[in-house]
Scaffold this active site. Structure first.
Site, PDB file in Angstrom:
ATOM      1  NE  ARG A 223       2.287 -24.068 -66.555  1.00 40.66           N
ATOM      2  CZ  ARG A 223       2.127 -24.675 -65.383  1.00 40.66           C
ATOM      3  NH1 ARG A 223       2.085 -23.969 -64.266  1.00 40.66           N
ATOM      4  NH2 ARG A 223       2.030 -25.983 -65.308  1.00 40.66           N
TER       5      ARG A 223
ATOM      6  CG  HIS B 115       6.527 -22.513 -61.027  1.00 43.50           C
ATOM      7  ND1 HIS B 115       6.412 -22.535 -62.388  1.00 43.50           N
ATOM      8  CD2 HIS B 115       5.482 -23.256 -60.565  1.00 43.50           C
ATOM      9  CE1 HIS B 115       5.370 -23.258 -62.749  1.00 43.50           C
ATOM     10  NE2 HIS B 115       4.783 -23.715 -61.637  1.00 43.50           N
TER      11      HIS B 115
END
Ligand code: NAP
Ligand code: GLV
Length: 313
Positions: A225, A273
């Protein structure tokens, strides 16, 4: 049985079809305010309004591995949260991280740049022993990544919250655990792979204090993250030369804003991502299997991927 689907940014139709055919008799519908009460929910980053509108849920099934967005919401106490357990993600993560580590170690980025200039140049081979890889998080994804890196004979260190038995899948990986083991783990590593969940304990963990403990010429691969990494500290350590580069798949703000200094940085490789995508068919099969087992009275503790909400993962 009624199932509510509430997944931000996900086209619902194929999921509704897949879940309906995997759970014959179930009524699967996209949630809208005021919809009938559902028994189970399939979610990704749902709004608080969804949770507040559905007090009768027996469990939430998250269509990703990370539950940080979900756990930011006010959830009814004791509502079980189940995340994806691999479902085809670990092999993707192993590909991504091995690619990034090998690209850096074998200097493929340098060769690419030189060949684009029509240059035939040869670099002295580098010793694998000088590139120990540290994997933060030895869960479903981290363990698979550590194992894959070992097949390329990198020295591999692994760090987890609780100590691990380094036999079986983690054979050959050097284990470190807990806050007490963190600094030694970093000092023994040059390439750092982050596969931690984002929790109160791990937010901002990749800061100057941690990154400067890596061996000189360190390389950061963040696939967990964006909020694990302190962006300015990474930039400062790249500027000082202590770090050689980074491959980043996740960011504090996604999409990464156009003005962010990571864009165009010569030592930073960016992907959007995408290191381990949710695979729809595998995920539907896994979630449907668990809903059926749970609905048939199998204790939740026997299912994999049940989140410990107090720990945040
Ligand atoms: P997991 O199975 O829950 O594993 C988490 C690991 O982190 C465990 O080994 C755990 O230690 C360790 N850990 C947790 N808190 C820690 C702490 N404070 N200190 C040290 N170690 C700690 O999770 P996973 O399925 O491998 O997924 C990991 C993360 O990857 C997800 O949470 C998500 O954020 C990220 N992810 C990213 C993508 C992407 O496309 N970029 C895709 C999927 C997942 P213990 O073993 O001791 O519990
Ligand atoms: C993706 O980032 C996930 O957590 O599955």
């Amino acid at each position: 049985m009624r199932i509510a689907f509430c997944c931000t940014g996900t086209a619902p139709e194929p999921w509704l079809q897949g879940l309906s055919s995997a759970l014959p008799g179930a009524e699967v519908q996209v949630w809208a305010p005021g919809a009938p009460q559902a028994d189970f929910a399939v979610v990704w980053a749902p709004p608080q309004a969804f949770i507040d509108d559905q007090p009768g849920l027996k469990a939430l099934f998250n269509i990703g591995a990370g539950v940080d967005a979900l756990l930011k919401l006010r959830l009814p106490p004791g509502l079980p949260v189940v995340r994806l357990d691999d479902a085809g993600m670990s092999v993707q993560m192993a590909e991504y991280v091995c690619h990034a580590a090998i690209r850096h170690f074998r200097e493929f980025d340098v060769y690419e740049a030189e060949s684009a200039q029509g240059q035939w140049s040869f670099h002295k081979p580098r010793a694998r022993a000088d590139f120990p890889v540290g994997v933060m998080g030895l869960g479903v994804l981290g363990a698979r990544v550590a194992q894959a890196l070992r097949t390329f004979e990198f020295p591999v260190n692994g760090w987890s919250r609780t100590p691990k038995n380094m036999a079986g899948a983690l054979e050959g990986v050097r284990g470190f655990a807990g806050a007490n083991g963190f600094h030694d783990f970093l000092a023994e590593s040059r390439i750092l792979v982050n596969l931690l969940p984002l929790t109160a304990d791990t937010q901002n963990i990749l800061d100057r204090n941690a990154l400067q403990r890596l061996q000189p010429g360190g390389y950061v691969i963040n696939v967990a993250r964006g909020a694990h990494l302190v962006d300015d500290d990474l930039l400062a350590l790249l500027a000082s030369g202590h770090l050689a580069g980074a491959t980043l798949d996740v960011f504090r703000t996604e999409p990464l804003p156009a003005e962010h200094p990571f864009w165009g940085h010569p030592a930073i490789t960016i992907t959007p991502h995408t290191s381990a995508r949710t695979l729809r068919d595998e995920s539907i099969a896994q979630i449907a299997r668990k809903i059926a087992a749970f609905a048939n009275g199998q204790p939740l503790a026997q299912l994999s991927g049940v989140v410990d909400v107090s720990l945040g993962y």
